[in-house]
Design a protein around this motif. Structure first.
Motif, short mmCIF file in Angstrom:
data_model
loop_
_atom_site.label_atom_id
_atom_site.label_comp_id
_atom_site.label_asym_id
_atom_site.label_seq_id
_atom_site.Cartn_x
_atom_site.Cartn_y
_atom_site.Cartn_z
N ASP B 116 0.86 -1.19 0.00
CA ASP B 116 0.00 0.00 0.00
C ASP B 116 0.89 1.23 0.00
O ASP B 116 1.58 1.52 0.97
N THR B 121 2.53 -0.26 4.04
CA THR B 121 2.33 -1.61 4.55
C THR B 121 2.37 -2.62 3.41
O THR B 121 2.24 -2.26 2.24
N THR B 123 0.18 -6.21 2.88
CA THR B 123 -0.83 -7.07 3.49
C THR B 123 -0.89 -8.40 2.75
O THR B 123 -0.66 -8.47 1.55
N VAL B 132 -8.12 -8.88 4.78
CA VAL B 132 -6.73 -8.83 5.21
C VAL B 132 -6.47 -9.93 6.24
O VAL B 132 -7.13 -9.99 7.28
N ARG B 134 -3.09 -10.74 7.26
CA ARG B 134 -1.99 -10.24 8.07
C ARG B 134 -1.51 -8.93 7.44
O ARG B 134 -1.69 -8.70 6.25
N ARG B 135 -0.88 -8.10 8.28
CA ARG B 135 -0.40 -6.82 7.77
C ARG B 135 0.97 -6.54 8.37
O ARG B 135 1.18 -6.79 9.55
#
Lengths: 178, 336
Positions: B116, B121, B123, B132, B134-135
């Protein structure tokens, strides 16, 4: 009162003029070209001095080059508004009559564009004349997903288009002057 | 650090399952066209556009799942990922992930890894729902995303931080953050999973990183504004697209010397490799077309009109499911 008048725009610029990243995910493009009734060699002779762009570009009041046209060369241009932009030379070819440069540091209050690279090239036109193309790849001033109207894609495209068009018209006038 | 290194070596070694090559078969090249808001489909046999799939506004990155059956296209301006069925050649669903999804890669189990651009981030998202899973916080303006050939690692180029983050694909923990040149954007991994190549746009060079030691081992000069990278399936060649010069350089991966170079269209970005390692496909953003290059000579064989703003592309095998896709298909996020 005076102080307020000074402070408000300054704060405004400080608040919105400093995004955390230099440009956004979706580049925009502008390409303009103009026919000039002068041979490509003559037109290239006018534009080939990277640092001397103000000699032919009426959108600028001043330009100062550093490093000629070699690797790492740069120039500082002063727009009619008084704002200055620094540009770095990325590619230069006498043979191809073209050069490519890039904005070194964004100043969206000078030009509502957060990053750009641009290419200027001179090609043979009809009747021994030339066609000069000037194209830019750039990002809007506010690269978030909800930019204000004066910082969006349309504003960036309009500013670049105006800047380039004025420059090309100035070049044509200079090259065709007897 | 030592633990991290051991973990990396273990992950790299244990999961280094090379996808089978699509040798002998023709492939399809899917090209994301930013301005035209389409995905062009090129048949790599005839090198002609055989379909144009309308998608949402301003597609940026494209990736295929390992079977080549499904394509994922990011739309940073809309916070969406378009999912395309390769056989039907149409959009089958839209994942509303929000934010500014940009680079994308797909793991062996179909999980999508998405950078992103504005949230800094990466994801891991469910490919069915976009949910989502995990991030991970990475560096600023994360651009290209790739996975290791075995699928155990995720690499992301942090454009404004001048670093690359290496993530564990299962946990999405950041295993390492490695400084590279200025404005890293595209990256690619050698098919043997040993080397990570990163194109640094502003310093005009390529960082070569050892995935075993997590150390940069070399820096190679490139043409101005390198925006696209790919390795051949046999790992022997590294291709670099220079947006500034409008060229693609072909390097020997061992010596890192340039052995050929060729002019392509204007402002090239993404690079993909044909199924037999003989041809490369280059998306030319400004001219809105794709150059087909002879990898041995660097000569442009053909220019294919695609659509305005051709940016990223991915090569997938025809008859997916039998042959695995292009290794780059699973590992390329945005190859701009």
């Amino acid at each position: 009162m005076r102080l307020t008048r000074f402070l408000v725009p300054t704060l405004f610029v400080l608040l919105i003029g400093a995004p955390a990243w230099a440009h956004g995910p979706t580049p925009q493009k502008v390409e303009e070209s103009i026919e000039i009734a002068a041979p490509p060699d003559a037109v290239w002779n006018i534009v080939k001095d990277f640092g001397g762009i103000a000699n032919w570009n009426p959108a600028l009041t001043k330009s100062e080059g550093k490093g000629g046209t070699g690797s790492g060369a740069s120039r500082v241009i002063t727009l009619k508004s008084g704002g200055e932009l620094e540009e770095g030379l990325d590619y230069y070819s006498d043979d191809e009559k073209t050069y490519l440069y890039r904005l070194s540091k964004e100043k969206v209050d000078v030009l509502p564009v957060s990053s750009y690279s641009a290419e200027l090239s001179v090609k043979p036109g009809k009747d021994g004349g030339s066609v000069v193309s000037w194209s830019g790849r750039f990002y809007r001033a506010d690269t978030g997903n909800e930019p204000a109207p004066d910082r969006n894609d349309a504003a960036a495209i309009k500013a670049m288009k105006n800047y380039i068009t004025e420059g090309l018209n100035g070049l044509k006038a200079k090259a065709e002057a007897k | 650090m030592l633990r991290a290194r051991r973990l990396i070596v273990w992950l790299a070694a244990s999961l280094l399952a090379m996808p089978a090559l699509a040798t002998g078969n023709d492939a399809l090249v899917f090209v994301a066209n930013q301005d035209a808001a389409t995905v062009s489909v090129i048949d790599s046999g005839a090198d002609e556009v055989i379909a144009s799939i309308p998608v949402a506004f301003a597609p940026a990155g494209i990736a295929a799942d390992p079977s080549g059956a499904t394509l994922y296209v990011t739309h940073p301006e809309r916070g969406e990922i378009t999912v395309i069925d390769a056989d039907q050649r149409k959009v089958v669903r839209t994942l509303k992930v929000g934010g500014t999804p940009f680079g994308i890669a797909v793991s062996h189990d179909g999980t999508t890894f998405v950078s992103d651009w504005n949230k800094d981030t990466v994801t891991a998202a469910d490919p069915q729902t976009g949910k989502v899973l995990r991030r991970a916080a990475v560096g600023r303006a994360p651009a290209g995303v790739v996975t290791s050939p075995g699928g155990s690692l995720v690499f992301v180029a942090n454009r404004e931080s001048n670093t690359v983050s290496i993530l564990n694909a299962t946990t999405l923990n950041v295993v390492a953050t490695i400084p590279v040149g200025r404005a890293p954007f595209a990256l690619t991994v050698s098919p043997d999973g040993r080397w990570l190549y990163v194109a640094n746009v502003q310093s005009a060079n390529i960082s070569v990183i050892s995935i075993e030691t997590l150390k940069p081992v070399a820096t190679v000069s490139a043409g101005p504004m390198p925006y696209g990278l790919a390795t051949t399936r046999d790992g022997g060649r590294l291709l670099v697209a220079s947006q500034g010069a409008g060229t693609v350089s072909i390097l020997d991966s061992s010596s890192l010397r340039t052995i050929a170079s060729g002019k392509v269209g204007r402002f090239p970005e993404g690079v993909g490799i044909g199924p037999r390692d003989d041809k490369a496909y280059v998306a030319n953003w400004f001219s809105g077309d794709v150059s087909v290059l002879d990898i041995s000579t660097g000569k442009e064989l053909k220019r294919i009109r695609t659509g305005g703003g051709s940016r990223a592309l991915v090569v997938v095998a025809r008859g997916h499911g039998k042959e695995a896709a292009d290794p780059n298909a699973t590992t390329n996020g945005l190859q701009p």
